[in-house]
Design an enzyme around this catalytic site. Structure first.
Site, PDB file in Angstrom:
ATOM      1  N   ASN A  69       2.201  -5.777  -4.883  1.00 24.13           N
ATOM      2  CA  ASN A  69       1.686  -5.352  -6.182  1.00 24.13           C
ATOM      3  C   ASN A  69       2.827  -5.169  -7.174  1.00 24.13           C
ATOM      4  OD1 ASN A  69       2.597  -2.901  -4.782  1.00 24.13           O
ATOM      5  ND2 ASN A  69       1.820  -1.911  -6.617  1.00 24.13           N
ATOM      6  N   CYS A  96       6.871   0.117 -10.554  1.00 27.25           N
ATOM      7  CA  CYS A  96       7.324  -0.141  -9.189  1.00 27.25           C
ATOM      8  C   CYS A  96       6.535  -1.284  -8.592  1.00 27.25           C
ATOM      9  CB  CYS A  96       7.233   1.115  -8.324  1.00 27.25           C
ATOM     10  SG  CYS A  96       5.564   1.666  -7.973  1.00 27.25           S
ATOM     11  N   ARG A 127       2.733  -8.305   5.265  1.00 28.81           N
ATOM     12  CA  ARG A 127       1.705  -8.986   4.473  1.00 28.81           C
ATOM     13  C   ARG A 127       2.181 -10.377   4.043  1.00 28.81           C
ATOM     14  NH1 ARG A 127      -2.264  -5.165   2.154  1.00 28.81           N
ATOM     15  NH2 ARG A 127      -2.689  -3.806   3.941  1.00 28.81           N
ATOM     16  N   CYS A 138       8.367   5.005  -3.329  1.00 26.47           N
ATOM     17  CA  CYS A 138       9.225   5.412  -4.454  1.00 26.47           C
ATOM     18  C   CYS A 138       9.201   6.905  -4.792  1.00 26.47           C
ATOM     19  CB  CYS A 138       8.978   4.559  -5.688  1.00 26.47           C
ATOM     20  SG  CYS A 138       7.368   4.800  -6.446  1.00 26.47           S
ATOM     21  N   ARG A 170       0.779   4.815   7.165  1.00 22.28           N
ATOM     22  CA  ARG A 170      -0.526   5.234   6.653  1.00 22.28           C
ATOM     23  C   ARG A 170      -1.516   5.264   7.802  1.00 22.28           C
ATOM     24  NH1 ARG A 170      -1.278   2.084   0.839  1.00 22.28           N
ATOM     25  NH2 ARG A 170       0.719   2.787   0.009  1.00 22.28           N
ATOM     26  N   GLU A 225      -4.634   4.211   8.821  1.00 24.80           N
ATOM     27  CA  GLU A 225      -5.629   3.263   8.322  1.00 24.80           C
ATOM     28  C   GLU A 225      -6.939   3.323   9.090  1.00 24.80           C
ATOM     29  OE1 GLU A 225      -5.571   1.497   5.624  1.00 24.80           O
ATOM     30  OE2 GLU A 225      -3.475   1.189   5.059  1.00 24.80           O
ATOM     31  N   GLU A 270      -4.379  -8.423  -0.097  1.00 25.74           N
ATOM     32  CA  GLU A 270      -3.317  -8.038  -1.046  1.00 25.74           C
ATOM     33  C   GLU A 270      -1.997  -8.050  -0.298  1.00 25.74           C
ATOM     34  OE1 GLU A 270      -3.626  -4.043  -2.694  1.00 25.74           O
ATOM     35  OE2 GLU A 270      -1.443  -4.007  -2.931  1.00 25.74           O
ATOM     36  N   ARG A 283      -3.021  -5.050   8.517  1.00 26.14           N
ATOM     37  CA  ARG A 283      -3.235  -3.658   8.120  1.00 26.14           C
ATOM     38  C   ARG A 283      -2.735  -2.766   9.247  1.00 26.14           C
ATOM     39  NH1 ARG A 283      -5.673  -1.646   4.056  1.00 26.14           N
ATOM     40  NH2 ARG A 283      -6.602  -3.635   3.550  1.00 26.14           N
ATOM     41  N   GLU A 294      10.707  -1.735  -1.718  1.00 31.42           N
ATOM     42  CA  GLU A 294      10.138  -1.090  -2.902  1.00 31.42           C
ATOM     43  C   GLU A 294      11.118  -1.256  -4.054  1.00 31.42           C
ATOM     44  OE1 GLU A 294       7.213   0.245  -3.306  1.00 31.42           O
ATOM     45  OE2 GLU A 294       7.319   1.831  -4.823  1.00 31.42           O
ATOM     46  N   ASP A 301      -2.329  -6.765  -8.544  1.00 30.40           N
ATOM     47  CA  ASP A 301      -2.275  -7.068  -7.115  1.00 30.40           C
ATOM     48  C   ASP A 301      -2.105  -8.566  -6.921  1.00 30.40           C
ATOM     49  OD1 ASP A 301      -2.560  -4.514  -6.194  1.00 30.40           O
ATOM     50  OD2 ASP A 301      -4.681  -4.696  -5.653  1.00 30.40           O
TER      51      ASP A 301
HETATM   52  P1  ATP Z   1      -4.861  -2.273   0.595  1.00 30.19           P
HETATM   53  O1  ATP Z   1      -5.847  -2.306  -0.512  1.00 30.19           O
HETATM   54  O2  ATP Z   1      -4.688  -3.575   1.300  1.00 30.19           O
HETATM   55  O3  ATP Z   1      -5.041  -1.112   1.526  1.00 30.19           O
HETATM   56  P2  ATP Z   1      -3.104  -0.734  -0.986  1.00 30.19           P
HETATM   57  O4  ATP Z   1      -3.708  -0.900  -2.333  1.00 30.19           O
HETATM   58  O5  ATP Z   1      -3.410   0.468  -0.210  1.00 30.19           O
HETATM   59  O6  ATP Z   1      -3.433  -2.037  -0.098  1.00 30.19           O
HETATM   60  P3  ATP Z   1      -0.555  -0.227  -2.108  1.00 30.19           P
HETATM   61  O7  ATP Z   1      -0.764   1.217  -2.038  1.00 30.19           O
HETATM   62  O8  ATP Z   1      -0.634  -0.917  -3.418  1.00 30.19           O
HETATM   63  O9  ATP Z   1      -1.541  -0.958  -1.084  1.00 30.19           O
HETATM   64  O10 ATP Z   1       0.829  -0.563  -1.381  1.00 30.19           O
HETATM   65  C1  ATP Z   1       1.709  -1.567  -1.829  1.00 30.19           C
HETATM   66  C2  ATP Z   1       1.947  -2.626  -0.790  1.00 30.19           C
HETATM   67  O11 ATP Z   1       2.243  -2.039   0.470  1.00 30.19           O
HETATM   68  C3  ATP Z   1       0.755  -3.532  -0.513  1.00 30.19           C
HETATM   69  O12 ATP Z   1       0.678  -4.584  -1.444  1.00 30.19           O
HETATM   70  C4  ATP Z   1       1.094  -4.054   0.871  1.00 30.19           C
HETATM   71  O13 ATP Z   1       2.049  -5.095   0.784  1.00 30.19           O
HETATM   72  C5  ATP Z   1       1.770  -2.878   1.522  1.00 30.19           C
HETATM   73  N1  ATP Z   1       0.817  -2.119   2.360  1.00 30.19           N
HETATM   74  C6  ATP Z   1       0.046  -1.080   1.991  1.00 30.19           C
HETATM   75  N2  ATP Z   1      -0.683  -0.621   3.026  1.00 30.19           N
HETATM   76  C7  ATP Z   1      -0.343  -1.387   4.090  1.00 30.19           C
HETATM   77  C8  ATP Z   1      -0.740  -1.392   5.466  1.00 30.19           C
HETATM   78  N3  ATP Z   1      -1.610  -0.526   5.955  1.00 30.19           N
HETATM   79  N4  ATP Z   1      -0.192  -2.323   6.295  1.00 30.19           N
HETATM   80  C9  ATP Z   1       0.717  -3.203   5.826  1.00 30.19           C
HETATM   81  N5  ATP Z   1       1.129  -3.239   4.539  1.00 30.19           N
HETATM   82  C10 ATP Z   1       0.618  -2.344   3.674  1.00 30.19           C
HETATM   83 ZN    ZN Z   2       6.074   2.861  -5.983  1.00 31.31          ZN
HETATM   84 MG    MG Z   3      -4.728   0.922   1.363  1.00 31.97          MG
END
Ligand code: ATP
Ligand code: ZN
Ligand code: MG
Length: 511
Positions: A444, A470, A477, A318, A348, A350, A441, A359, A367, A428
């Site tokens: 969110n 948002c 996921r 966003c 990201r 990871e 998760e 992940r 979004e 979450d």
């Molecule tokens: P996590 O704790 O699992 O790393 P996050 O807290 O980093 O998640 P947010 O930043 O809240 O995730 O991102 C919002 C949403 O984006 C998450 O609920 C998930 O559905 C998705 N998401 C985030 N990171 C990833 C990833 N590395 N792979 C797949 N989906 C992701």
């Molecule tokens: Zn957002």
């Molecule tokens: Mg994360």
């Protein structure tokens, strides 16, 4: 947290040596006049003490004149920090010297030392701080020897440094605590019909294949159908009934956006950087091309010299949308604003956390962004949660829970009070993966308070506080959770879901 609050209860001392360079010799001013001027600045209520409780503020320890230079040594407490005192003094002195037709040409900072109480903690190992030449930590005190010029003082670098130390301190006490996770809701129990890792199973059936990049997959027709079905469900069950309309948000995010959204404070270890060529002149790139042609290797070093990082790939989805509203004033009557984006990938880094489709370094997410008054935004988050629940219960037919998590930025920005009220913060949605027993998760719902409208200078005509929220729906996921609990056979899915996916397309066979 305002600059003034930091170190509120700590003992702190500032000691500053500066030289003010004037336009001509200060001999024109008599010593007694100078003394009187400086005495006036130093008295109770004078500019060095204004705003401080009785006896507090800054004091002038020493001063001296040599030709056109005036050297000063200031010492202060936290009430009028020495650099503030210097800035005030320079202004006042400018007025005083104007009477003698003398101007102040510049200010040189000879030294600036800040010493404060500092409890050592194994969780808080200080790295070398910016604008600090030397830092000493002993016997419960931290002493910083700053490397600053006058412009840095005007930019409030010392205040920001102290705030940074406060942040580090609260981060250290925050880490390892579990209060930031709190169970809010648990769904009913569901029967799990699968106990394997769905990624492994999909690989076996050629539903997916590793892509060339790390944490990146190629999704075959079956899983793609499932993703599109999720989007369809989301649109029909949540977005349309709640009045959302679709937009397309940019996916390459320049620094400017993250400076305003706050991500620039900490995104660095997880972001995928994007670079632009310093020029698109083919001649500038000729050596790179030649090198590749004779070695078949891409010469990374040579490329690094010729590119410039302009930002990163979509991380939170966003933030870049807000440029659309930046600097605008909105008529109250257009609220609430409800838009969503599903136009591209998120990325990201990871690192070691990569796992299956759960992940990823490249993932797909819808979004959802809503904007309104404070009460609208808060109550809308609850409406969204209700609608989501119906999907998970009736269509995906999964078992999940919802938890209140206080995002780290709230603590950093001293907004824990708001988080405790549960007005600003994140819920979450998590589901258990039977094959591992771990919780994942999968989406969110966040109420972000006035963070984005403030950061991007968006206002309401009435002057009322503008808030936003948002919600990120991760398609991989959702799939990971559904398939882990129900398996890959559509006959084990709910009737409704089966109807919506139709027969899964079978395209590829391999020999
Ligand atoms: P996590 O704790 O699992 O790393 P996050 O807290 O980093 O998640 P947010 O930043 O809240 O995730 O991102 C919002 C949403 O984006 C998450 O609920 C998930 O559905 C998705 N998401 C985030 N990171 C990833 C990833 N590395 N792979 C797949 N989906 C992701
Ligand atoms: Zn957002
Ligand atoms: Mg994360």
């Amino acid at each position: 947290m305002s600059d003034r609050d930091s170190n509120g209860d700590k003992d702190i001392q500032f000691q500053l040596k500066a030289v003010l360079r004037c336009s001509s010799s200060l001999d024109a001013v008599s010593a007694s006049e100078f003394e009187e001027f400086l005495r006036d600045c130093s008295r109770e209520g004078g500019i060095l003490r204004r705003g401080a409780p009785p006896g507090g503020g800054a004091e002038l320890l020493r001063w001296g004149i040599s030709g056109s230079d005036l050297s000063l040594e200031l010492r202060s407490d936290r009430f009028v920090r020495a650099h503030d005192a210097l800035i005030r003094l320079k202004k006042e002195l400018g007025r005083f010297l104007a009477r003698y037709r003398i101007g102040i040409r510049g200010v040189e900072i000879e030294s600036y030392k800040i010493a404060m109480d500092w409890e050592w903690s194994p969780r808080l190992r200080l790295k070398r701080l910016p604008f600090v030449r030397e830092q000493k930590q002993d016997e419960g005190r931290l002493t910083l020897y700053l490397d600053v010029d006058y412009a840095a003082l005007e930019r409030r670098i010392p205040d920001r440094l102290l705030r940074l130390l406060d942040e580090k301190r609260s981060a250290a006490s925050w880490r390892g605590k579990s209060e930031h996770w709190e169970l809010l809701f648990e769904s009913g129990k569901k029967r799990f019909l699968f106990d394997k890792d769905p990624t492994e199973e999909m690989l076996k059936r050629n539903w997916i294949s590793h892509a060339a990049g790390r944490g990146q997959w190629i999704y075959g027709p079956q899983l793609t159908r499932l993703f599109r079905t999720f989007e369809h469900i989301l649109i029909e069950e949540v977005l349309k009934p709640l009045g959302y309309v679709e937009m397309i948000f940019p996916k390459l995010v320049p620094w400017e956006v993250w400076k305003r959204s706050g991500h620039a404070k900490g995104i660095y270890p997880e972001v995928y950087y994007v670079c632009a060529p310093k020029t698109r002149d083919p001649e500038y790139w000729e050596e790179v091309m030649d090198y590749y042609k004779v070695t078949n290797e891409v010469p990374l070093d040579m490329i690094m010299e010729r590119i410039e990082p302009v930002g990163g790939l979509c991380y939170a989805q966003c933030p870049p949308f807000w440029i659309f509203l930046m600097g605008k004033t909105l008529p109250d009557s257009i609220l609430p604003i409800r838009v969503f984006d599903r136009s591209g990938t998120s990325h990201r880094y990871e690192s070691g956390g990569l796992h299956g489709i759960e992940r990823l370094d490249e993932f797909h997410r819808v979004e959802i962004v809503w904007i309104g008054t404070r009460s609208e935004v808060i109550s809308h988050a609850n409406e969204l949660r209700e609608r989501y629940r119906r999907i998970f219960d009736e269509i995906l037919d999964i078992e999940w829970r919802e938890a209140w998590v206080t995002p780290w930025f709230m603590a950093q920005e001293g907004k824990l009070g708001l988080a405790e009220l549960k007005e600003v913060g994140t819920v979450d949605f998590e589901a258990v993966l039977p094959y591992s027993g771990k919780w994942l998760e999968f989406q969110n719902v966040s109420v972000n308070g006035d963070k984005y409208p403030k950061g991007f200078s968006v206002k309401l005509q009435s002057g009322k506080e503008l808030w936003s929220g948002c919600s990120g729906v991760g398609l991989e996921r959702w799939a990971a959770v559904l398939l882990a609990q129900k398996g890959l056979e559509p006959e084990n899915w709910s009737e409704k879901l089966r109807q919506l996916t139709g027969e899964l397309p079978e395209v590829f066979r391999f020999l």
